[in-house]
Design a protein around this motif. Structure first.
Motif, PDB file in Angstrom:
ATOM      1  N   ALA A 197      66.167  17.490 -57.536  1.00 23.44           N
ATOM      2  CA  ALA A 197      65.415  16.481 -56.765  1.00 23.44           C
ATOM      3  C   ALA A 197      64.610  15.616 -57.581  1.00 23.44           C
ATOM      4  N   ASP A 198      63.505  15.313 -57.564  1.00 19.60           N
ATOM      5  CA  ASP A 198      62.673  14.368 -58.403  1.00 19.60           C
ATOM      6  C   ASP A 198      62.778  14.795 -59.840  1.00 19.60           C
ATOM      7  N   THR A 199      63.394  14.539 -60.685  1.00 15.95           N
ATOM      8  CA  THR A 199      63.461  15.201 -62.027  1.00 15.95           C
ATOM      9  C   THR A 199      62.358  14.333 -62.959  1.00 15.95           C
ATOM     10  N   ARG A 200      61.848  13.368 -62.399  1.00 16.92           N
ATOM     11  CA  ARG A 200      60.840  12.555 -63.029  1.00 16.92           C
ATOM     12  C   ARG A 200      59.532  12.922 -62.828  1.00 16.92           C
ATOM     13  N   ARG A 201      59.345  13.655 -61.553  1.00 19.23           N
ATOM     14  CA  ARG A 201      57.866  13.926 -61.160  1.00 19.23           C
ATOM     15  C   ARG A 201      57.397  15.322 -61.660  1.00 19.23           C
ATOM     16  N   TRP A 202      56.125  15.223 -62.129  1.00 19.10           N
ATOM     17  CA  TRP A 202      55.226  16.353 -62.811  1.00 19.10           C
ATOM     18  C   TRP A 202      54.724  17.166 -61.432  1.00 19.10           C
ATOM     19  N   ALA A 203      55.069  18.383 -61.441  1.00 22.57           N
ATOM     20  CA  ALA A 203      54.547  19.156 -60.290  1.00 22.57           C
ATOM     21  C   ALA A 203      53.754  20.710 -60.899  1.00 22.57           C
ATOM     22  N   LEU A 204      53.710  21.473 -59.707  1.00 28.14           N
ATOM     23  CA  LEU A 204      53.387  22.817 -60.242  1.00 28.14           C
ATOM     24  C   LEU A 204      54.569  23.691 -59.991  1.00 28.14           C
ATOM     25  N   PRO A 205      54.616  24.797 -60.634  1.00 30.57           N
ATOM     26  CA  PRO A 205      55.771  25.461 -60.532  1.00 30.57           C
ATOM     27  C   PRO A 205      55.436  26.297 -59.189  1.00 30.57           C
ATOM     28  N   GLY A 206      56.582  26.861 -58.341  1.00 30.44           N
ATOM     29  CA  GLY A 206      56.284  27.836 -57.299  1.00 30.44           C
ATOM     30  C   GLY A 206      57.740  27.682 -56.566  1.00 30.44           C
ATOM     31  N   GLY A 207      57.699  28.057 -55.176  1.00 39.01           N
ATOM     32  CA  GLY A 207      58.820  28.195 -54.377  1.00 39.01           C
ATOM     33  C   GLY A 207      58.632  29.002 -53.085  1.00 39.01           C
ATOM     34  N   GLY A 208      59.489  29.436 -52.464  1.00 43.71           N
ATOM     35  CA  GLY A 208      59.473  29.649 -51.088  1.00 43.71           C
ATOM     36  C   GLY A 208      59.455  31.408 -51.093  1.00 43.71           C
ATOM     37  N   TYR A 209      58.887  31.792 -49.908  1.00 43.94           N
ATOM     38  CA  TYR A 209      58.687  33.303 -49.629  1.00 43.94           C
ATOM     39  C   TYR A 209      58.846  33.675 -48.217  1.00 43.94           C
ATOM     40  N   LYS A 210      59.142  34.831 -47.978  1.00 45.02           N
ATOM     41  CA  LYS A 210      59.176  35.440 -46.558  1.00 45.02           C
ATOM     42  C   LYS A 210      57.904  36.160 -46.428  1.00 45.02           C
ATOM     43  N   PRO A 211      56.858  35.775 -45.383  1.00 45.58           N
ATOM     44  CA  PRO A 211      55.658  36.481 -45.280  1.00 45.58           C
ATOM     45  C   PRO A 211      55.876  37.880 -45.076  1.00 45.58           C
ATOM     46  N   PRO A 212      56.699  38.412 -44.218  1.00 43.79           N
ATOM     47  CA  PRO A 212      56.849  39.720 -43.964  1.00 43.79           C
ATOM     48  C   PRO A 212      56.904  40.735 -45.569  1.00 43.79           C
ATOM     49  N   ARG A 213      57.704  39.815 -46.211  1.00 34.05           N
ATOM     50  CA  ARG A 213      57.941  40.974 -47.503  1.00 34.05           C
ATOM     51  C   ARG A 213      57.383  40.612 -48.724  1.00 34.05           C
ATOM     52  N   GLU A 214      56.318  39.692 -48.625  1.00 36.27           N
ATOM     53  CA  GLU A 214      55.403  39.443 -49.869  1.00 36.27           C
ATOM     54  C   GLU A 214      54.274  38.164 -49.281  1.00 36.27           C
ATOM     55  N   THR A 215      53.152  38.468 -49.927  1.00 36.57           N
ATOM     56  CA  THR A 215      52.097  37.628 -49.596  1.00 36.57           C
ATOM     57  C   THR A 215      52.034  36.435 -50.686  1.00 36.57           C
ATOM     58  N   PRO A 216      51.527  35.513 -50.212  1.00 34.36           N
ATOM     59  CA  PRO A 216      51.532  34.137 -51.465  1.00 34.36           C
ATOM     60  C   PRO A 216      51.304  34.469 -52.643  1.00 34.36           C
ATOM     61  N   ALA A 217      50.148  35.534 -52.845  1.00 33.04           N
ATOM     62  CA  ALA A 217      49.916  35.857 -54.338  1.00 33.04           C
ATOM     63  C   ALA A 217      50.826  36.495 -55.135  1.00 33.04           C
ATOM     64  N   GLN A 218      51.475  37.427 -54.148  1.00 33.32           N
ATOM     65  CA  GLN A 218      52.782  38.124 -54.776  1.00 33.32           C
ATOM     66  C   GLN A 218      54.043  37.178 -55.048  1.00 33.32           C
ATOM     67  N   ALA A 219      54.198  35.946 -54.088  1.00 34.01           N
ATOM     68  CA  ALA A 219      55.179  35.238 -54.410  1.00 34.01           C
ATOM     69  C   ALA A 219      54.887  34.217 -55.249  1.00 34.01           C
ATOM     70  N   ALA A 220      53.695  33.795 -55.788  1.00 30.22           N
ATOM     71  CA  ALA A 220      53.217  32.859 -56.818  1.00 30.22           C
ATOM     72  C   ALA A 220      53.451  33.668 -58.103  1.00 30.22           C
ATOM     73  N   ALA A 221      53.123  35.094 -58.147  1.00 28.99           N
ATOM     74  CA  ALA A 221      53.300  35.802 -59.315  1.00 28.99           C
ATOM     75  C   ALA A 221      54.814  35.979 -59.678  1.00 28.99           C
ATOM     76  N   ARG A 222      55.675  36.155 -58.810  1.00 24.66           N
ATOM     77  CA  ARG A 222      57.167  36.299 -58.610  1.00 24.66           C
ATOM     78  C   ARG A 222      57.869  34.918 -59.168  1.00 24.66           C
ATOM     79  N   GLU A 223      57.297  34.051 -58.596  1.00 21.21           N
ATOM     80  CA  GLU A 223      57.909  32.608 -58.985  1.00 21.21           C
ATOM     81  C   GLU A 223      57.444  32.217 -60.437  1.00 21.21           C
TER      82      GLU A 223
END
Length: 149
Positions: A48-74
């Motif tokens: 995508a936008d390879t020049r833009r500075w951002a935060l690490p992260g990604g997608g998740y499925k709520p029935p499978r994991e919480t936002p905190a679990q997804a953040a730790a995984r990512e």
């Protein structure tokens, strides 16, 4: 550039087009990792936008994991850092349609130790910085600005 990074970059416009046509409901996380001295981690993605500075992260499925679990995984997948889910706290949750999809985005923060980073093909560059000014004139993600404010 690594092969997987090239594939991610080539496929990104098609994914964005698919989101605009299909308009799926998705869930994502962004993680603001901080160190004791006040530094925080910023990344540039290899797609995508390879020049833009951002935060690490990604997608998740709520029935499978919480936002905190997804953040730790990512964080582990993208940077090779082990931050336990219980170390994360929610900074903000918002609903956005910026990419054409209906995305519930949760921004979390955690303190991370200064272990060496092991970048996945998704990450082109990562830096520990003290202020956003250190990024100069480079574009900065709205979610990064929101998390730091």
């Amino acid at each position: 550039m690594r092969v997987r990074a090239l594939l991610l970059r080539a496929g990104s416009p098609f994914a964005q087009l698919w989101f605009r046509i299909r308009r799926p409901t998705t869930f994502g996380v962004k993680a603001l990792l901080r160190q004791e001295g006040g530094r925080f981690l910023v990344v540039r993605h290899s797609y995508a936008d390879t020049r833009r500075w951002a935060l690490p992260g990604g997608g998740y499925k709520p029935p499978r994991e919480t936002p905190a679990q997804a953040a730790a995984r990512e964080i582990h997948e993208e940077l090779g850092l082990a931050v336990p889910p219980e170390a994360f706290t929610v900074v903000d949750t918002t609903v956005t349609t910026l990419e054409g999809k209906h995305d519930t985005l949760t921004i979390l923060t955690a303190v991370a130790t200064a272990h060496p980073l092991r970048l996945s093909p998704e990450i082109a560059e990562a830096r520990w910085i003290n202020t956003l000014d250190e990024l100069g004139d480079a574009p900065i993600s709205r979610w990064l600005i929101r998390a730091v404010d």
